[in-house]
Design a protein around this motif. Structure first.
Motif, PDB file in Angstrom:
ATOM      1  N   MET A  59      27.585   9.956  77.800  1.00 35.54           N
ATOM      2  CA  MET A  59      28.493  11.172  77.098  1.00 35.54           C
ATOM      3  C   MET A  59      29.228  10.903  76.042  1.00 35.54           C
ATOM      4  N   GLY A  60      29.628   9.636  75.794  1.00 38.14           N
ATOM      5  CA  GLY A  60      30.503   9.203  74.815  1.00 38.14           C
ATOM      6  C   GLY A  60      32.087   9.650  75.121  1.00 38.14           C
ATOM      7  N   LEU A  61      32.403   9.581  76.344  1.00 38.07           N
ATOM      8  CA  LEU A  61      33.471  10.321  76.852  1.00 38.07           C
ATOM      9  C   LEU A  61      34.503   8.984  77.452  1.00 38.07           C
ATOM     10  N   LEU A  62      34.134   7.695  77.004  1.00 35.39           N
ATOM     11  CA  LEU A  62      35.147   6.730  77.524  1.00 35.39           C
ATOM     12  C   LEU A  62      36.358   6.616  76.901  1.00 35.39           C
ATOM     13  N   ARG A  63      37.229   6.222  77.587  1.00 32.96           N
ATOM     14  CA  ARG A  63      38.795   6.231  76.867  1.00 32.96           C
ATOM     15  C   ARG A  63      39.095   4.747  77.162  1.00 32.96           C
ATOM     16  N   PRO A  64      39.832   4.247  76.219  1.00 33.00           N
ATOM     17  CA  PRO A  64      40.441   2.725  76.321  1.00 33.00           C
ATOM     18  C   PRO A  64      41.063   2.705  77.528  1.00 33.00           C
ATOM     19  N   PRO A  65      40.996   1.454  78.158  1.00 28.98           N
ATOM     20  CA  PRO A  65      40.335   0.265  77.568  1.00 28.98           C
ATOM     21  C   PRO A  65      38.875   0.208  77.924  1.00 28.98           C
ATOM     22  N   GLU A  79      20.380   7.385  68.453  1.00 28.83           N
ATOM     23  CA  GLU A  79      21.020   6.623  69.046  1.00 28.83           C
ATOM     24  C   GLU A  79      22.480   7.223  69.457  1.00 28.83           C
ATOM     25  N   LEU A  80      23.054   7.221  70.266  1.00 25.81           N
ATOM     26  CA  LEU A  80      24.375   8.054  70.507  1.00 25.81           C
ATOM     27  C   LEU A  80      25.376   6.972  70.327  1.00 25.81           C
ATOM     28  N   VAL A  81      25.227   5.640  70.741  1.00 27.97           N
ATOM     29  CA  VAL A  81      26.365   4.497  70.721  1.00 27.97           C
ATOM     30  C   VAL A  81      26.551   4.329  69.279  1.00 27.97           C
ATOM     31  N   GLY A  82      27.984   4.457  69.068  1.00 28.05           N
ATOM     32  CA  GLY A  82      28.474   4.309  67.737  1.00 28.05           C
ATOM     33  C   GLY A  82      28.315   5.716  66.723  1.00 28.05           C
ATOM     34  N   LEU A  83      28.032   6.585  67.467  1.00 30.41           N
ATOM     35  CA  LEU A  83      27.967   7.939  66.610  1.00 30.41           C
ATOM     36  C   LEU A  83      29.267   8.583  66.315  1.00 30.41           C
ATOM     37  N   ALA A  84      29.634   8.972  65.079  1.00 34.46           N
ATOM     38  CA  ALA A  84      30.855   9.480  64.882  1.00 34.46           C
ATOM     39  C   ALA A  84      31.261  10.669  65.897  1.00 34.46           C
ATOM     40  N   PRO A  85      32.506  11.038  66.164  1.00 35.89           N
ATOM     41  CA  PRO A  85      32.825  12.011  67.156  1.00 35.89           C
ATOM     42  C   PRO A  85      32.377  13.542  67.066  1.00 35.89           C
ATOM     43  N   GLU A  86      32.426  13.915  65.599  1.00 34.74           N
ATOM     44  CA  GLU A  86      31.789  15.065  65.276  1.00 34.74           C
ATOM     45  C   GLU A  86      30.136  15.372  65.463  1.00 34.74           C
ATOM     46  N   GLN A  87      29.417  14.249  65.280  1.00 27.64           N
ATOM     47  CA  GLN A  87      28.084  14.052  65.471  1.00 27.64           C
ATOM     48  C   GLN A  87      28.129  14.178  67.117  1.00 27.64           C
ATOM     49  N   LEU A  88      28.523  13.341  67.826  1.00 27.50           N
ATOM     50  CA  LEU A  88      28.691  13.185  69.190  1.00 27.50           C
ATOM     51  C   LEU A  88      28.771  14.767  69.688  1.00 27.50           C
ATOM     52  N   ASN A  89      29.672  15.275  69.209  1.00 30.41           N
ATOM     53  CA  ASN A  89      30.242  16.663  69.628  1.00 30.41           C
ATOM     54  C   ASN A  89      28.998  17.724  69.649  1.00 30.41           C
ATOM     55  N   ALA A  90      28.226  17.466  68.636  1.00 32.29           N
ATOM     56  CA  ALA A  90      27.357  18.550  68.433  1.00 32.29           C
ATOM     57  C   ALA A  90      26.301  18.322  69.318  1.00 32.29           C
ATOM     58  N   VAL A  91      26.123  17.013  69.999  1.00 34.19           N
ATOM     59  CA  VAL A  91      24.936  16.903  70.972  1.00 34.19           C
ATOM     60  C   VAL A  91      25.468  17.339  72.411  1.00 34.19           C
TER      61      VAL A  91
END
Ligand code: ATP
Ligand code: SF4
Ligand code: MG
Length: 323
Positions: A59-65, A79-91
């Motif tokens: 989901m691209g919801l990881l938080r540091p660390p 590809e979702l890894v490395g996608l900009a946050p706004e593009q990821l939000n659209a998915v």
């Protein structure tokens, strides 16, 4: 065609100790699996195995660390890894939706529940507020919320846990996602409510022809709701195959112990039912992660085991499984 392809995914927690030395907890170590359109895959394994982290990584919801240090997550070819946050939000929230545990905690306590569903619709669909309101009411009815018009104006604290989970399911489904990730969606609910919520999810997944990744401690849930299952141990998938094949002829010693340990109710109950502690993610053994607990380990197990296929769609990560 596969809807979701997770390939060689490594997610680590990189931090510093009191002496300022870098410490790396290798929480996901080469996780790979694919999910076809409309398929329901169960993901099981003892607490700390990396199930939720797999979901958060997708989901691209990881938080540091925590961060993905290697690997790929392709969804519908993108590809979702490395996608900009706004593009990821659209998915996220539209084409992939997630339902977790603690439904009350997932709702904004200061916003009425109907309005929260309306906002999810308006974030992803170009429709009027009235149309969004009508769609929200329809979704509330569809997930079995009685008297949706009244409940629309409820505050989250006025809802029972089961009703709050129904609201979250409505929010997850209102944009018609093609993939649903359900991470322990019934933990913390009454047993009777658990069954209702699982039945609701199963019906909706079928009716909407969604693919689903069902994360659970409960092997009974997997047996009843999934067609395929993946078993995780210390950040790796150690066995994967059709549910009947894995339950019928488990190949990995960990899966065998897991299934043998829970003959009556097939429940893992959160902690390891098998005795033994999960390996230290900061100092994983170089070969098989299960080596310290495995009754049939040999010298060879100090080297990374290969993935051994025992059928076209069933395999295990173990030196001693015969292909
Ligand atoms: N900040 C952190 N630093 C190091 N390791 C962490 C950190 N946060 C979580 N972990 C580890 O990541 C691992 C993966 O956790 P995850 O939540 O994915 O497990 P899980 O399989 O979902 O377990 P559960 O069944 O309890 O929900 C755990 O072993 C946890 O200890
Ligand atoms: S690789 Fe070796 S230690 Fe690991 S599960 Fe197989 S037999 Fe056991
Ligand atoms: Mg979890």
């Amino acid at each position: 065609m596969s809807l979701l392809v997770v390939e060689d995914l490594h997610t680590h927690f990189v931090s510093r100790d009191l002496d300022n030395r870098v410490r790396t907890a290798k929480a996901l170590n080469s996780v790979s699996f694919a999910l076809a359109e409309g398929e329901v895959l169960g993901l099981v394994g003892e607490t700390g195995a990396g199930k939720s982290l797999t979901a958060f990584s997708i989901m691209g919801l990881l938080r540091p660390p925590a961060r993905i240090v290697q690997g790929s997550v392709r969804f519908a070819g993108q590809e979702l890894v490395g996608l900009a946050p706004e593009q990821l939000n659209a998915v996220r929230g539209a084409r992939i939706a997630m339902v977790g545990q603690n439904p009350r905690g997932a709702l904004d306590p200061l916003t009425r529940v109907g309005e929260q569903i309306v906002r999810v619709i308006l974030a992803h669909q170009a429709v009027s507020r009235e149309a969004a309101r009508a769609a929200a009411l329809e979704a509330m009815a569809r997930v079995g919320i009685p008297d949706p018009a009244r409940r629309f104006r409820s505050w989250p604290h006025e809802l029972s846990g089961g009703m709050a989970q129904r609201v979250l399911i409505a929010m997850a489904l209102v944009n018609r996602p093609t993939l649903l990730i359900a991470d322990e969606p019934t933990t913390g609910l009454d047993v009777t409510v658990q069954a209702q919520i699982l039945d609701l999810l199963r019906t909706l997944v079928r009716e909407m022809n969604m693919a689903a990744l069902v994360i659970t401690h409960d092997l009974g849930v997997v047996a009843h709701y999934c067609s395929r299952m993946a078993v995780m141990f210390a950040g790796r998938i150690i066995e994967m195959g059709p549910v009947e094949a894995v339950f019928g002829t488990p190949r990995h010693p960990y899966t065998q112990a897991l299934i043998a340990a829970t003959p009556e109710n097939l429940t893992l109950d959160g902690a390891s039912p098998l005795g033994g502690r999960p390996p230290d993610l900061f100092a994983l053994p170089p070969g098989c992660h299960y080596v310290d607990r495995c009754p049939i380990a040999t010298e060879a197990c100090n080297a990374l085991p290969p993935w051994r296929s025992v059928a076209a769609d069933h395999g295990a990560l173990c030196h001693r499984v015969e292909s």
